[in-house]
Design an enzyme around this catalytic site. Structure first.
Site, PDB file in Angstrom:
ATOM      1  CE1 TYR A  86      -4.055   6.931  13.211  1.00 56.66           C
ATOM      2  CE2 TYR A  86      -2.629   8.013  11.718  1.00 56.66           C
ATOM      3  CZ  TYR A  86      -3.666   7.389  11.946  1.00 56.66           C
ATOM      4  OH  TYR A  86      -3.517   6.100  11.364  1.00 56.66           O
TER       5      TYR A  86
ATOM      6  CE1 TYR B   2      -3.596   2.666   0.843  1.00 53.20           C
ATOM      7  CE2 TYR B   2      -2.064   3.336   2.243  1.00 53.20           C
ATOM      8  CZ  TYR B   2      -3.139   3.828   1.484  1.00 53.20           C
ATOM      9  OH  TYR B   2      -3.915   4.820   1.750  1.00 53.20           O
TER      10      TYR B   2
ATOM     11  CG  PHE C  75       1.211   7.829  15.722  1.00 53.62           C
ATOM     12  CD1 PHE C  75       0.464   8.390  14.369  1.00 53.62           C
ATOM     13  CD2 PHE C  75       0.787   8.278  16.619  1.00 53.62           C
ATOM     14  CE1 PHE C  75      -0.465   9.261  14.069  1.00 53.62           C
ATOM     15  CE2 PHE C  75      -0.604   8.887  16.542  1.00 53.62           C
ATOM     16  CZ  PHE C  75      -0.970  10.199  15.222  1.00 53.62           C
TER      17      PHE C  75
ATOM     18  N   GLY D 131     -13.280   1.861   7.824  1.00 49.43           N
ATOM     19  CA  GLY D 131     -14.777   2.508   7.932  1.00 49.43           C
ATOM     20  C   GLY D 131     -16.069   1.588   8.978  1.00 49.43           C
TER      21      GLY D 131
END
Length: 169
Positions: free
Chosen positions: A139, A27, A126, A101
């Site tokens: 975030y 990804y 992070f 989701g």
């Protein structure tokens, strides 16, 4: 809507964790970046002194009622910052796209937030790859601070070849 559960990883989860790590790397457009093996995950996360902790997200497998299917994970560890003390570092966090989701990621973040507070850590930190705008925006909406802009930090890494050279000098 799929029913899911979040639980601490066990040694038996290492093949699924590795599968998800590889999917996450793909990804991020780095499919060949993963050199880790199942044995590494087993040794490093489930010994007397683990280098990481991991949560896994499972959904009910529609083909096999008795089995569940791992669709996400969060890998974290505890570290120390000399200015703020203990912190939980979220190293990797991935939910398979078809299961995004559904609240899985939010539930994982809730559990990690609880863990951070229960261990008296000052914060959770992070990294998010810069081009992943949906995650960055999510975030930020949740209240995260972007330290790259607020504090002006650069992330550096010495690779193994460089470490060997520096250690020999």
């Amino acid at each position: 809507m799929s029913h899911f559960r979040i639980r601490p990883a066990t040694p038996q989860d290492c093949p699924e964790i590795l599968r998800l790590i590889k999917e996450g790397a793909a990804y991020e457009h780095k499919p060949n970046a993963v050199t880790l093996t199942e044995e590494d995950l087993l040794q490093d996360g489930f010994g007397e002194h683990p280098f990481y902790y991991c949560l896994v997200a499972e959904v009910e497998n529609e083909e096999q009622i008795e089995r569940s299917y791992t669709v996400g994970y969060a890998m974290y560890y505890f570290t120390y910052d000399p200015r703020i003390g203990k912190l939980l570092y979220l190293e990797d966090f991935y939910i398979m796209e078809p299961y995004q989701g559904l609240g899985i990621g939010s539930e994982i973040l809730k559990i990690l937030s609880q863990t951070t507070l229960q261990t008296n850590c000052s914060c959770m930190q992070f990294l998010v790859v810069i081009w992943n705008k949906p995650s960055v925006e999510y975030y930020m909406r949740c209240g995260a601070s972007d330290l790259s802009t607020e504090e002006g930090w650069h992330l550096f890494r010495f690779n193994k070849e460089t470490l060997l050279r520096m250690a020999a000098e």
